[in-house]
Design an enzyme around this catalytic site. Structure first.
Site, PDB file in Angstrom:
ATOM      1  N   ILE A 100       0.837  -1.195   0.000  1.00 56.29           N
ATOM      2  CA  ILE A 100       0.000   0.000   0.000  1.00 56.29           C
ATOM      3  C   ILE A 100       0.877   1.252   0.000  1.00 56.29           C
ATOM      4  CG2 ILE A 100      -0.243  -0.142   2.515  1.00 56.29           C
ATOM      5  CD1 ILE A 100      -3.105   1.030   2.176  1.00 56.29           C
ATOM      6  N   CYS A 101       0.380   2.311  -0.640  1.00 61.34           N
ATOM      7  CA  CYS A 101       0.991   3.639  -0.626  1.00 61.34           C
ATOM      8  C   CYS A 101       2.328   3.655  -1.369  1.00 61.34           C
ATOM      9  CB  CYS A 101       1.128   4.138   0.810  1.00 61.34           C
ATOM     10  SG  CYS A 101       1.531   5.891   0.955  1.00 61.34           S
ATOM     11  N   ALA A 102       3.434   3.873  -0.664  1.00 61.66           N
ATOM     12  CA  ALA A 102       4.755   3.898  -1.280  1.00 61.66           C
ATOM     13  C   ALA A 102       5.378   2.516  -1.386  1.00 61.66           C
ATOM     14  CB  ALA A 102       5.687   4.822  -0.491  1.00 61.66           C
ATOM     15  N   PHE A 121       0.605   5.381  -4.049  1.00 56.29           N
ATOM     16  CA  PHE A 121       0.367   6.768  -3.663  1.00 56.29           C
ATOM     17  C   PHE A 121       0.656   7.668  -4.870  1.00 56.29           C
ATOM     18  CE2 PHE A 121       1.339  10.858  -1.728  1.00 56.29           C
ATOM     19  CZ  PHE A 121       0.264  10.986  -0.862  1.00 56.29           C
ATOM     20  N   SER A 147      -2.601  -0.814  -3.174  1.00 56.96           N
ATOM     21  CA  SER A 147      -3.583   0.200  -2.821  1.00 56.96           C
ATOM     22  C   SER A 147      -2.888   1.545  -2.711  1.00 56.96           C
ATOM     23  CB  SER A 147      -4.284  -0.183  -1.519  1.00 56.96           C
ATOM     24  OG  SER A 147      -5.399   0.641  -1.270  1.00 56.96           O
TER      25      SER A 147
END
Length: 182
Positions: A100-102, A121, A147
């Site tokens: 998720i994200c980075a 992200f 995500s």
């Protein structure tokens, strides 16, 4: 029963790491918090978290490995040679790898995004050389799950429950999450 390992590195994003642990455990799925280098790992917002265990070089006990984002946490994950090797081994064995994200930068470094759709992200896609970037909140491509960020942590976690054979929608209802969108 499915078993999940969430890998914590110094500087992890607290929401992205602890939300999946909480939701998976509520779903009755065994979930270990694994410290990459320490028994207590501090997040990017200075919240220290006591781990269930330390990373020993192997992730073979898990059906799914979850990589939280946050900086510099995602970079610490990306730069850990032992973790990269373990992720490659578990992906080859057909295990789910979620980021998720980075944290999709970790998947990129491990060569796991080649020929895959992914999300991350906003802006992090410029740090990823493989795969096809999507703007969806959650992308599942085979056994790779990605995500966008802290705001998607609940939806991401419910998707993980579904992928492991649980009922994420029912859990979302129990936790009143589904009412946010009515």
């Amino acid at each position: 029963m499915a078993k999940v390992g969430v890998i914590f590195a110094q500087g992890f994003e607290e929401i992205e790491a602890l939300t999946p642990v909480d939701v998976l455990r509520r779903a009755g799925i065994e979930c270990d918090m694994i410290g990459l280098t320490d028994q207590t790992v501090t997040g990017s917002h200075a919240i220290p978290v006591l781990m269930d265990k330390a990373f020993d070089g192997s992730l073979s006990d898990y059906d799914m490995i979850v990589l939280p984002g946050g900086l510099p946490g995602a970079h610490h994950l990306r730069d850990h040679e032992g973790l990269i090797a373990a992720l490659q081994k578990e992906a080859a064995a057909g295990k789910y790898i979620a980021a998720i994200c980075a944290a999709p930068v970790v998947l990129d470094r491990a060569g796991l995004l080649e020929g895959k759709n992914y999300t991350c992200f906003p802006g992090q896609e410029s740090n990823i050389q493989q795969g096809q970037h999507q703007t969806d909140l959650i992308v599942v491509d085979g056994k790779i799950v990605t995500s966008r960020g802290a705001g998607t942590a609940m939806a991401f976690s419910y998707k993980l429950v579904d992928l492991l054979g649980g009922d994420g929608n029912q859990l979302a209802h129990t936790m009143v999450y589904d009412q946010l969108f009515q």
